[in-house]
Design a protein around this motif. Structure first.
Motif, PDB file in Angstrom:
ATOM      1  N   LEU A 178       0.819  -1.206   0.000  1.00 43.63           N
ATOM      2  CA  LEU A 178       0.000   0.000   0.000  1.00 43.63           C
ATOM      3  C   LEU A 178       0.861   1.268   0.000  1.00 43.63           C
ATOM      4  O   LEU A 178       0.578   2.213  -0.745  1.00 43.63           O
ATOM      5  N   PRO A 179       1.965   1.310   0.790  1.00 44.37           N
ATOM      6  CA  PRO A 179       2.792   2.520   0.788  1.00 44.37           C
ATOM      7  C   PRO A 179       3.518   2.800  -0.535  1.00 44.37           C
ATOM      8  O   PRO A 179       4.001   3.915  -0.723  1.00 44.37           O
ATOM      9  N   VAL A 180       3.613   1.818  -1.438  1.00 49.42           N
ATOM     10  CA  VAL A 180       4.316   2.091  -2.705  1.00 49.42           C
ATOM     11  C   VAL A 180       3.395   1.999  -3.923  1.00 49.42           C
ATOM     12  O   VAL A 180       3.865   1.927  -5.067  1.00 49.42           O
ATOM     13  N   ILE A 181       2.075   1.997  -3.678  1.00 45.38           N
ATOM     14  CA  ILE A 181       1.141   2.049  -4.804  1.00 45.38           C
ATOM     15  C   ILE A 181       1.472   3.308  -5.604  1.00 45.38           C
ATOM     16  O   ILE A 181       1.905   4.319  -5.038  1.00 45.38           O
ATOM     17  N   ALA A 182       1.340   3.229  -6.930  1.00 47.90           N
ATOM     18  CA  ALA A 182       1.617   4.385  -7.793  1.00 47.90           C
ATOM     19  C   ALA A 182       3.100   4.770  -7.780  1.00 47.90           C
ATOM     20  O   ALA A 182       3.455   5.926  -7.617  1.00 47.90           O
ATOM     21  N   SER A 183       3.987   3.787  -7.917  1.00 48.47           N
ATOM     22  CA  SER A 183       5.430   4.070  -8.031  1.00 48.47           C
ATOM     23  C   SER A 183       5.833   4.015  -9.503  1.00 48.47           C
ATOM     24  O   SER A 183       5.499   3.076 -10.220  1.00 48.47           O
ATOM     25  N   TYR A 184       6.596   5.002  -9.903  1.00 43.78           N
ATOM     26  CA  TYR A 184       6.813   5.291 -11.328  1.00 43.78           C
ATOM     27  C   TYR A 184       7.795   4.372 -12.048  1.00 43.78           C
ATOM     28  O   TYR A 184       8.835   4.009 -11.498  1.00 43.78           O
ATOM     29  N   GLY A 185       7.461   4.011 -13.265  1.00 43.96           N
ATOM     30  CA  GLY A 185       8.438   3.691 -14.291  1.00 43.96           C
ATOM     31  C   GLY A 185       9.095   2.339 -14.323  1.00 43.96           C
ATOM     32  O   GLY A 185      10.169   2.218 -14.882  1.00 43.96           O
ATOM     33  N   ALA A 186       8.499   1.292 -13.730  1.00 39.15           N
ATOM     34  CA  ALA A 186       9.198   0.016 -13.755  1.00 39.15           C
ATOM     35  C   ALA A 186       8.264  -1.105 -14.189  1.00 39.15           C
ATOM     36  O   ALA A 186       7.061  -1.038 -13.985  1.00 39.15           O
ATOM     37  N   GLN A 187       8.864  -2.139 -14.817  1.00 40.35           N
ATOM     38  CA  GLN A 187       8.112  -3.354 -15.079  1.00 40.35           C
ATOM     39  C   GLN A 187       8.378  -4.339 -13.954  1.00 40.35           C
ATOM     40  O   GLN A 187       9.172  -4.069 -13.058  1.00 40.35           O
ATOM     41  N   LEU A 188       7.684  -5.475 -13.994  1.00 39.88           N
ATOM     42  CA  LEU A 188       7.618  -6.366 -12.833  1.00 39.88           C
ATOM     43  C   LEU A 188       8.937  -6.565 -12.075  1.00 39.88           C
ATOM     44  O   LEU A 188       9.014  -6.274 -10.883  1.00 39.88           O
ATOM     45  N   LEU A 189       9.989  -7.064 -12.759  1.00 45.57           N
ATOM     46  CA  LEU A 189      11.172  -7.481 -12.010  1.00 45.57           C
ATOM     47  C   LEU A 189      11.914  -6.283 -11.406  1.00 45.57           C
ATOM     48  O   LEU A 189      12.381  -6.317 -10.271  1.00 45.57           O
ATOM     49  N   ASP A 190      11.990  -5.182 -12.160  1.00 41.33           N
ATOM     50  CA  ASP A 190      12.558  -3.921 -11.651  1.00 41.33           C
ATOM     51  C   ASP A 190      11.747  -3.370 -10.513  1.00 41.33           C
ATOM     52  O   ASP A 190      12.263  -2.837  -9.539  1.00 41.33           O
ATOM     53  N   TRP A 191      10.458  -3.469 -10.700  1.00 40.12           N
ATOM     54  CA  TRP A 191       9.526  -2.883  -9.745  1.00 40.12           C
ATOM     55  C   TRP A 191       9.640  -3.582  -8.393  1.00 40.12           C
ATOM     56  O   TRP A 191       9.605  -2.944  -7.344  1.00 40.12           O
ATOM     57  N   LEU A 192       9.841  -4.898  -8.437  1.00 45.42           N
ATOM     58  CA  LEU A 192      10.053  -5.646  -7.192  1.00 45.42           C
ATOM     59  C   LEU A 192      11.300  -5.125  -6.489  1.00 45.42           C
ATOM     60  O   LEU A 192      11.291  -4.862  -5.282  1.00 45.42           O
ATOM     61  N   THR A 193      12.386  -4.967  -7.225  1.00 46.25           N
ATOM     62  CA  THR A 193      13.662  -4.571  -6.624  1.00 46.25           C
ATOM     63  C   THR A 193      13.633  -3.124  -6.134  1.00 46.25           C
ATOM     64  O   THR A 193      14.104  -2.820  -5.047  1.00 46.25           O
ATOM     65  N   ARG A 194      13.078  -2.244  -6.975  1.00 57.43           N
ATOM     66  CA  ARG A 194      13.158  -0.816  -6.648  1.00 57.43           C
ATOM     67  C   ARG A 194      12.162  -0.387  -5.582  1.00 57.43           C
ATOM     68  O   ARG A 194      12.456   0.477  -4.766  1.00 57.43           O
ATOM     69  N   TYR A 195      10.972  -0.946  -5.619  1.00 59.89           N
ATOM     70  CA  TYR A 195       9.910  -0.451  -4.729  1.00 59.89           C
ATOM     71  C   TYR A 195       9.414  -1.467  -3.716  1.00 59.89           C
ATOM     72  O   TYR A 195       9.285  -1.181  -2.532  1.00 59.89           O
ATOM     73  N   THR A 196       9.105  -2.691  -4.203  1.00 55.07           N
ATOM     74  CA  THR A 196       8.410  -3.652  -3.346  1.00 55.07           C
ATOM     75  C   THR A 196       9.290  -4.159  -2.213  1.00 55.07           C
ATOM     76  O   THR A 196       8.882  -4.149  -1.055  1.00 55.07           O
ATOM     77  N   PHE A 197      10.492  -4.625  -2.557  1.00 59.54           N
ATOM     78  CA  PHE A 197      11.324  -5.234  -1.520  1.00 59.54           C
ATOM     79  C   PHE A 197      11.680  -4.234  -0.414  1.00 59.54           C
ATOM     80  O   PHE A 197      11.567  -4.568   0.766  1.00 59.54           O
ATOM     81  N   PRO A 198      12.096  -2.998  -0.749  1.00 55.91           N
ATOM     82  CA  PRO A 198      12.342  -2.038   0.343  1.00 55.91           C
ATOM     83  C   PRO A 198      11.097  -1.796   1.203  1.00 55.91           C
ATOM     84  O   PRO A 198      11.184  -1.714   2.431  1.00 55.91           O
ATOM     85  N   ALA A 199       9.924  -1.701   0.562  1.00 58.59           N
ATOM     86  CA  ALA A 199       8.686  -1.468   1.334  1.00 58.59           C
ATOM     87  C   ALA A 199       8.417  -2.653   2.253  1.00 58.59           C
ATOM     88  O   ALA A 199       8.033  -2.484   3.414  1.00 58.59           O
ATOM     89  N   GLU A 200       8.640  -3.870   1.753  1.00 60.42           N
ATOM     90  CA  GLU A 200       8.338  -5.048   2.564  1.00 60.42           C
ATOM     91  C   GLU A 200       9.335  -5.219   3.709  1.00 60.42           C
ATOM     92  O   GLU A 200       8.992  -5.749   4.761  1.00 60.42           O
ATOM     93  N   ALA A 201      10.569  -4.743   3.502  1.00 59.08           N
ATOM     94  CA  ALA A 201      11.582  -4.861   4.565  1.00 59.08           C
ATOM     95  C   ALA A 201      11.148  -4.102   5.822  1.00 59.08           C
ATOM     96  O   ALA A 201      11.472  -4.498   6.944  1.00 59.08           O
ATOM     97  N   ALA A 202      10.383  -3.027   5.640  1.00 57.49           N
ATOM     98  CA  ALA A 202       9.934  -2.227   6.791  1.00 57.49           C
ATOM     99  C   ALA A 202       9.012  -3.014   7.721  1.00 57.49           C
ATOM    100  O   ALA A 202       8.816  -2.642   8.881  1.00 57.49           O
ATOM    101  N   PHE A 203       8.483  -4.143   7.233  1.00 52.42           N
ATOM    102  CA  PHE A 203       7.545  -4.925   8.048  1.00 52.42           C
ATOM    103  C   PHE A 203       8.226  -5.813   9.083  1.00 52.42           C
ATOM    104  O   PHE A 203       7.557  -6.548   9.809  1.00 52.42           O
ATOM    105  N   ALA A 204       9.556  -5.725   9.158  1.00 54.02           N
ATOM    106  CA  ALA A 204      10.239  -6.358  10.288  1.00 54.02           C
ATOM    107  C   ALA A 204       9.770  -5.701  11.582  1.00 54.02           C
ATOM    108  O   ALA A 204       9.820  -6.307  12.665  1.00 54.02           O
ATOM    109  N   ASP A 205       9.307  -4.460  11.474  1.00 53.02           N
ATOM    110  CA  ASP A 205       8.777  -3.721  12.622  1.00 53.02           C
ATOM    111  C   ASP A 205       7.261  -3.955  12.695  1.00 53.02           C
ATOM    112  O   ASP A 205       6.515  -3.539  11.806  1.00 53.02           O
ATOM    113  N   ASP A 206       6.812  -4.615  13.765  1.00 53.55           N
ATOM    114  CA  ASP A 206       5.384  -4.940  13.896  1.00 53.55           C
ATOM    115  C   ASP A 206       4.489  -3.705  13.886  1.00 53.55           C
ATOM    116  O   ASP A 206       3.328  -3.773  13.503  1.00 53.55           O
ATOM    117  N   ARG A 207       5.056  -2.570  14.353  1.00 54.70           N
ATOM    118  CA  ARG A 207       4.217  -1.351  14.391  1.00 54.70           C
ATOM    119  C   ARG A 207       3.875  -0.887  12.985  1.00 54.70           C
ATOM    120  O   ARG A 207       2.776  -0.409  12.717  1.00 54.70           O
TER     121      ARG A 207
END
Ligand SMILES: [Zn+2]
Length: 453
Positions: A90-119
């Motif tokens: 949800l925090p990276v919806i509408a992120s510019y300019g990438a197709q699937l594999l790039d998009w995972l690396t550039r936006y998704t994985f960093p966003a998901e890493a933040a979920f190590a924090d339960d808050r």
């Protein structure tokens, strides 16, 4: 009245109603769609006890039942079923300019890493579920992150809202940042513990969730299959055949398998209660394997367009001799909206670009009953009929001046529904009812946050 709660009070809504008497892909729109201009939906103990023409239901209601008359231009219909979505994105919806594999690396994985924090997980889970209620989504199949805490946070919040939700911890042991990787053994153990905690608790279900063949080693796919065999009541969710780059990578990683679906097939990951996102570039052999095993596909039109992945072919999915269960999905954050009206509108455009079409009744069916069937929840959600769980959406068919003026020129129900899926958005969601309780009321909420049930 229901057997679980014989003294539950009856809540009744009166207005126009859309429900299903069949599958429009099989019997056609006219026989599948039921429209009652003056209907009552009566709910008690979390279920629908009556749904049908007002005159008939009135006679069956307990004396003294209050019947809330909905405004003109209201339409009661089943809640939307989102068959594939990633709440941590949800925090990276509408992120510019990438197709699937790039998009995972550039936006998704960093966003998901933040979920190590339960808050973080708690905050995003709340925002995501509140947005679902605002959009009339009453059931969803949700990818969490690799962190078990991301599942706990979402399940807890869903339980407080009494939502029917399926979710699971992502399994990922390669081709992802170290912080987001588990191992075949750890992923299995953590998933097993989450199943014990959440599967079948209230309206919650657990989905074993290998992200896709690229990010799971053969050992991890094997473990996922073993876990599913041990817990056949659970769901299986993943991705398949979304983009050309992904398909080529899968071919390199699994050179011995004949195709992408073949990888999942060999690891025992196809079957009833398995749902795969996308399925855009499948071969006829792959479609046949999906159909014959009862596997489902989640069609994610806004995501397909946004990431430039390709055009889903519902005509191939629904071939009469081997129809596949298909549901509709937002796929946020690759998808660009949690509005199901917007998602249906984009499904129509995808179909058009692919040389077919998507009649309104078919789109509304995919968004409700079709999705329920794809998740093996038919009989529970996706329709307004006695015995179904009371998840109801009340649409406002004149939600903006533009929609209102267009509706004055609508000649029949199909045209009216098509106007809604082409022009409508969250402003058209007047009320959302979850398990017989009003969980969202646009007019009471004003511009503020949704009222908690
Ligand atoms: Zn996805």
């Amino acid at each position: 009245m229901t057997s679980t709660d014989p003294i539950a009070p009856v809540v009744a809504l009166r207005g126009a109603m859309l429900s299903w008497a069949g599958d429009p892909f099989v019997v056609g729109a006219a026989r599948a769609r039921r429209y009652d201009a003056d209907a009552i939906v009566a709910m008690a103990g979390g279920r629908i006890v009556h749904a049908g023409p007002a005159a008939a239901v009135m006679r069956a209601l307990p004396r003294g039942t209050t019947v809330e008359r909905l405004p003109r231009d209201a339409l009661m219909m089943p809640g939307f079923v989102d068959c594939h979505v990633h709440y941590p994105q949800l925090p990276v919806i509408a992120s510019y300019g990438a197709q699937l594999l790039d998009w995972l690396t550039r936006y998704t994985f960093p966003a998901e890493a933040a979920f190590a924090d339960d808050r973080v997980a708690r905050r995003v889970a709340r925002a995501y579920l509140d947005e679902n209620l605002r959009q009339g989504i009453t059931t969803a199949a949700v990818f969490c992150t690799v962190h078990p805490g991301s599942v706990d946070a979402l399940m807890r919040e869903a339980a407080t809202r009494s939502m029917r939700l399926i979710a699971g911890k992502v399994l990922m042991d390669r081709n992802a940042p170290r912080a987001l990787r588990d191992t075949a053994t750890r992923g299995y153990d953590e998933s097993k513990a989450l199943i014990a905690r959440w599967q079948g608790r209230g309206r919650l279900g657990y989905a074993i969730t290998p992200r896709f063949a690229v990010t799971s080693s053969p050992a991890q796919l094997e473990a996922a299959g073993a876990l599913w065999r041990e817990h056949p009541d659970c769901w299986m969710q993943s991705h398949v055949s979304e983009s050309a780059g992904e398909i080529a990578w899968v071919r390199r990683l699994f050179p011995r398998d004949r195709d992408y679906v073949g990888v999942y097939e060999r690891h025992g990951l196809l079957g009833r209660r398995a749902i795969y996102g996308h399925g855009i570039h499948l071969s006829e052999r792959e479609w046949r394997a999906i159909a014959s095993t009862g596997t489902s596909i989640a069609h994610c039109p806004t995501s397909n367009l946004f990431l430039g992945s390709g055009l889903f072919r519902w005509d191939r999915a629904k071939k009469a001799r081997r129809p596949v269960r298909v549901g509709l999905a937002t796929d946020v954050g690759g998808g660009t909206t949690l509005s199901f009206l917007r998602t249906m509108g984009e499904a129509y455009k995808v179909a058009h670009l692919a040389g077919t079409s998507m009649p309104a009744a078919h789109a509304f069916w995919l968004a409700t009953q079709g999705g329920a069937r794809a998740l093996d929840l038919d009989g529970k959600v996706g329709n307004l009929a006695p015995g179904f769980e009371a998840d109801v959406v009340v649409l406002d068919l004149a939600s903006t001046p533009l929609v209102a003026q267009r509706m004055r020129h609508a000649n029949d129900v199909d045209e009216a529904l098509f106007v809604q899926m082409t022009l409508g958005d969250d402003r058209a969601i007047r009320q959302t009812w979850i398990a017989g309780r009003k969980a969202w009321d646009r007019d009471e909420a004003g511009a503020g946050p949704p009222r908690r049930p």
